[in-house]
Scaffold this motif. Structure first.
Motif, PDB file in Angstrom:
ATOM      1  N   TYR B 151       1.577  -7.654 -10.032  1.00 40.83           N
ATOM      2  CA  TYR B 151       0.949  -7.660 -11.366  1.00 40.83           C
ATOM      3  C   TYR B 151      -0.194  -6.636 -11.418  1.00 40.83           C
ATOM      4  O   TYR B 151      -0.234  -5.770 -12.290  1.00 40.83           O
ATOM      5  CB  TYR B 151       0.422  -9.074 -11.657  1.00 40.83           C
ATOM      6  N   ASP B 152      -1.078  -6.703 -10.438  1.00 43.12           N
ATOM      7  CA  ASP B 152      -2.239  -5.806 -10.418  1.00 43.12           C
ATOM      8  C   ASP B 152      -1.814  -4.342 -10.278  1.00 43.12           C
ATOM      9  O   ASP B 152      -2.321  -3.470 -10.977  1.00 43.12           O
ATOM     10  CB  ASP B 152      -3.180  -6.181  -9.262  1.00 43.12           C
ATOM     11  N   ASN B 153      -0.879  -4.099  -9.356  1.00 43.42           N
ATOM     12  CA  ASN B 153      -0.438  -2.720  -9.121  1.00 43.42           C
ATOM     13  C   ASN B 153       0.191  -2.110 -10.369  1.00 43.42           C
ATOM     14  O   ASN B 153       0.026  -0.922 -10.639  1.00 43.42           O
ATOM     15  CB  ASN B 153       0.588  -2.671  -7.986  1.00 43.42           C
ATOM     16  N   THR B 154       0.936  -2.922 -11.113  1.00 42.86           N
ATOM     17  CA  THR B 154       1.604  -2.388 -12.303  1.00 42.86           C
ATOM     18  C   THR B 154       0.578  -1.940 -13.332  1.00 42.86           C
ATOM     19  O   THR B 154       0.709  -0.867 -13.929  1.00 42.86           O
ATOM     20  CB  THR B 154       2.555  -3.444 -12.907  1.00 42.86           C
ATOM     21  N   ILE B 155      -0.471  -2.735 -13.528  1.00 43.19           N
ATOM     22  CA  ILE B 155      -1.512  -2.351 -14.496  1.00 43.19           C
ATOM     23  C   ILE B 155      -2.213  -1.077 -14.019  1.00 43.19           C
ATOM     24  O   ILE B 155      -2.376  -0.126 -14.774  1.00 43.19           O
ATOM     25  CB  ILE B 155      -2.534  -3.499 -14.667  1.00 43.19           C
ATOM     26  N   MET B 156      -2.563  -1.059 -12.723  1.00 42.81           N
ATOM     27  CA  MET B 156      -3.261   0.126 -12.190  1.00 42.81           C
ATOM     28  C   MET B 156      -2.365   1.355 -12.235  1.00 42.81           C
ATOM     29  O   MET B 156      -2.839   2.473 -12.434  1.00 42.81           O
ATOM     30  CB  MET B 156      -3.721  -0.140 -10.760  1.00 42.81           C
ATOM     31  N   ALA B 157      -1.053   1.132 -12.071  1.00 45.18           N
ATOM     32  CA  ALA B 157      -0.105   2.258 -12.018  1.00 45.18           C
ATOM     33  C   ALA B 157      -0.159   3.114 -13.277  1.00 45.18           C
ATOM     34  O   ALA B 157      -0.076   4.338 -13.201  1.00 45.18           O
ATOM     35  CB  ALA B 157       1.306   1.742 -11.794  1.00 45.18           C
ATOM     36  N   PHE B 158      -0.322   2.463 -14.436  1.00 38.29           N
ATOM     37  CA  PHE B 158      -0.361   3.242 -15.683  1.00 38.29           C
ATOM     38  C   PHE B 158      -1.548   4.194 -15.672  1.00 38.29           C
ATOM     39  O   PHE B 158      -1.441   5.352 -16.062  1.00 38.29           O
ATOM     40  CB  PHE B 158      -0.417   2.311 -16.897  1.00 38.29           C
ATOM     41  N   LYS B 159      -2.666   3.690 -15.215  1.00 36.77           N
ATOM     42  CA  LYS B 159      -3.869   4.515 -15.199  1.00 36.77           C
ATOM     43  C   LYS B 159      -3.775   5.618 -14.139  1.00 36.77           C
ATOM     44  O   LYS B 159      -4.125   6.774 -14.388  1.00 36.77           O
ATOM     45  CB  LYS B 159      -5.079   3.611 -14.913  1.00 36.77           C
TER      46      LYS B 159
END
Lengths: 91, 412
Positions: B151-159
């Motif tokens: 979950y966390d990695n996916t959000i950070m991935a966009f940025k």
């Protein structure tokens, strides 16, 4: 073009085209180039129409002129010419 | 992982796939194109439900193959959208051509890859052959240990993707993470939305010979541009070097985004590239990726109780490969066992082992490095086998000329 080659630091990002294909002389690859016999040419424009590289310049009136900077020597024009006015010559 | 609660979060029971779907839903994604493939299916099923129910304002493109799924995401991102897709195993293999095109045209697509074995024979279980095969395609690869991290990695991935202009693959282990229910702390929608922000369109400068013109890097009728046309021996090499050098510069971006995310979520993931576990005075350590490392950490605890000096290091980011961090971290140990859930046919050990060993080669004093290939096609790696690996590492003698590559848990 070779005098204008830039290094990797100066290339725009993202593999974006930064040179027009007009400036890219792909005709350098050609082994054969067309030679038009102006006496036989009836100005039908079939060579201009069939050329897959748009390598013929033609104003619709005179004899079409092959653009040797972009002609790859495929010979389609020679085959299509109804009066056999085009001959492919080895470069 | 330090947990400092910064904003009120909701604890939800989600499996890894659902956790990714939630992250995508909250990240202001404009376009999702996907083709369902086990064990990724739940991700796109949930997203399609969110879109259908009006909970998510995105275009969901149903495509006929993974090749088209990534092509559509790439095209949408080039037109300025925030785009997401997901896949696994053979689906990733079918995307191969577009993987390279997405990376080379510097399009920040985010993709979840649920690690699964490649055919043949067909196998739907966890294995890293799929993403390891894509390691050279120019995508940033972040490996998740559990559903929370997915979950966390996916959000950070966009940025990370949008700031570095590299596509990002967030991976999670098939079934082990993707289909296993876990408590996941979910951030409020507006916090995630503020964090990822609005998709920025970068500008590029054309070379001086073309008048120093600056144009947006996207499809735009005002500034017509062509992406990835013919580029022969005169420029292709320069383009590839530029891409490679740019990838090395993503390290500080990845670190900064993690720091910013830590500040809002309280989950800091420090250090970002490799997470050490009880390595202070360790003689032998096991280095590996993703969910397996949870079990390895448990074994470390057990062995520590018995007085054995062992530790573990989990690599979070495989591309770009954090060789400098690794050299700093690993030089002090007696022996390192590298776990590879992938075979490189005909090679000298697995892909992770190869990179770790060559990163260490130039050091004046380096640890003994052994390779353990395990868990192919979802084969379990029980604690007893991990204990055996540690015992072997603790008693390992000076490095032989030929690398030690062993299969763990295979029938002879």
């Amino acid at each position: 073009m070779s005098s204008q080659l830039v290094g990797w630091r100066d290339l725009p990002l993202g593999a974006v085209a930064f040179i027009s294909s007009k400036e890219y002389p792909t005709g350098e690859w050609a082994v054969f180039q067309p030679k038009i016999d102006e006496k036989k040419c009836i100005k039908c424009g079939l060579c201009w129409m069939y050329c897959p590289d748009s390598a013929y310049r033609w104003d619709g009136e005179g004899v079409p002129v092959p653009d040797l900077d972009h002609c790859k020597g495929c010979g389609i024009c020679e085959v299509e010419c109804p009066t056999k006015a085009i001959e492919m010559i080895r470069v | 992982m330090a947990v400092l609660k910064k904003v009120e979060q909701v604890m939800m029971a989600l499996n890894g796939d659902e956790a990714v779907a939630w992250a995508v839903k909250q990240s202001n994604v404009d376009v999702v194109s996907a083709y369902p493939i086990t064990p990724q299916t739940i991700i796109v099923e949930r997203i399609s439900e969110f879109v259908n129910n009006g909970e998510m304002d995105a275009e969901f493109i149903h495509v006929e193959s993974e090749h088209s799924a990534l092509t559509a995401a790439w095209g949408a991102a080039l037109a300025g959208a925030r785009a997401f897709t997901a896949t696994a195993a053979n689906g990733l293999a079918l995307m191969w051509e577009i993987l390279y095109i997405t990376a080379s045209t510097r399009v920040p697509v985010v993709m979840a890859v649920v690690n699964r074995a490649l055919s043949a024979p067909i196998n739907i279980h966890n294995d890293h052959s799929d993403t390891m095969g894509a390691r050279d395609s120019g995508w940033i690869q972040i490996y998740s240990e559990d559903a929370q991290e997915a979950y966390d990695n996916t959000i950070m991935a966009f940025k990370i993707a949008e700031e570095s202009l590299f596509p990002v693959m967030v991976t999670l282990d098939g079934f082990t993470i993707s289909h296993t229910l876990q408590n996941v702390s979910v951030l409020p929608d507006d916090v995630v939305s503020d964090f990822v922000g609005v998709r920025r369109i970068p500008r590029i400068k054309l070379p001086r010979i073309h008048g120093d013109k600056e144009i947006p890097l996207m499809f735009n009728p005002k500034y017509p541009i062509t992406f990835g046309p013919l580029d022969l021996y005169d420029y292709y090499f320069e383009h590839k070097v530029q891409q490679n050098e740019a990838m090395k510069e993503t390290f500080p971006i990845i670190e900064r985004v993690h720091k910013e995310y830590g500040e809002i979520s309280g989950r800091s993931y420090e250090p970002v590239f490799m997470v050490p576990y009880r390595t202070e005075d360790a003689d032998a350590i096991i280095l590996g990726l993703s969910s397996t490392m949870s079990v390895v950490k448990k074994v470390v605890d057990d062995l520590r109780e018995r007085g054995k000096k062992v530790g573990a290091i989990r690599l979070r980011v495989f591309r770009p490969f954090p060789a400098d961090f690794l050299r700093r971290e690993l030089s002090k140990f007696h022996a390192v066992g590298v776990l590879d859930r992938c075979i490189s046919f005909g090679g000298e050990g697995g892909p992770l082992f190869n990179e770790v060993r060559s990163a260490l080669y130039g050091l004046p004093s380096r640890p003994i490095v052994h390779n353990y290939i395990y868990g192919l096609g979802g084969r379990d790696l029980p604690r007893s086998l991990i204990v055996k690996i540690y015992e072997e590492l603790l008693s390992a003698r000076a490095e032989p000329e030929v690398p030690v590559v062993k299969y763990v848990g295979v029938r002879e």
